[in-house]
Motif scaffolding. Structure first.
Motif, PDB file in Angstrom:
ATOM      1  N   THR A  25       2.477   6.789  -6.990  1.00  0.00           N
ATOM      2  CA  THR A  25       1.564   7.758  -7.596  1.00  0.00           C
ATOM      3  C   THR A  25       2.254   9.087  -7.865  1.00  0.00           C
ATOM      4  O   THR A  25       1.993   9.737  -8.880  1.00  0.00           O
ATOM      5  N   GLU A  51       0.831  -1.217   0.000  1.00  0.00           N
ATOM      6  CA  GLU A  51       0.000   0.000   0.000  1.00  0.00           C
ATOM      7  C   GLU A  51       0.858   1.257   0.000  1.00  0.00           C
ATOM      8  O   GLU A  51       0.572   2.214  -0.732  1.00  0.00           O
ATOM      9  N   THR A  85       1.228   4.216  -2.965  1.00  0.00           N
ATOM     10  CA  THR A  85       1.094   5.642  -2.677  1.00  0.00           C
ATOM     11  C   THR A  85       2.306   6.419  -3.179  1.00  0.00           C
ATOM     12  O   THR A  85       2.170   7.455  -3.844  1.00  0.00           O
TER      13      THR A  85
END
Length: 120
Positions: free
Chosen positions: A27, A20, A24
């Protein structure tokens, strides 16, 4: 464009082990439709690249990426060497270099990877 900053951000994504958190961080670094190709894999899309990075962590648990020499660049391209190995090793078992192509916002849209040293 600061080539060292681009290389550092790129390696940060590759060194993020939590899926996760890696998604992030990715991105901010990679465009949605980023393409990545090296002698062992070719993927398109940020999500696919994040998953591929996870597979590398599975293959080399506990290894980290580190820069190998200075990064340089021109126009919208950055090239940099890297090594992958256990922390504190003098010579990592895996080494290569990548060329990253940036979009107008500074995110990576393409990576062309080369492997110089791989375990047999």
């Amino acid at each position: 464009m600061d080539p060292t900053h681009v290389a550092d951000q790129y390696l940060q994504v590759w060194n993020t082990t939590d899926p996760e958190a890696r998604a992030t961080v990715a991105t901010a670094v990679f465009a949605d439709d980023v393409s990545y190709v090296d002698p062992l894999m070719a993927v398109t899309g940020r999500e696919a690249l994040v998953e591929a990075i996870g597979a590398v962590h599975g293959q080399f648990p506990g290894f980290t990426f580190r820069p190998a020499g200075p990064a340089d660049g021109h126009h919208d391209q950055v090239r940099f060497g890297w090594e992958l190995g256990p922390e504190g090793t003098a010579e990592a078992p895996v080494a290569g270099f990548d060329v990253a192509v940036l979009d107008a916002s500074g995110r990576i849209v393409a990576v062309h990877g080369f492997l110089d040293r791989v375990p047999v």
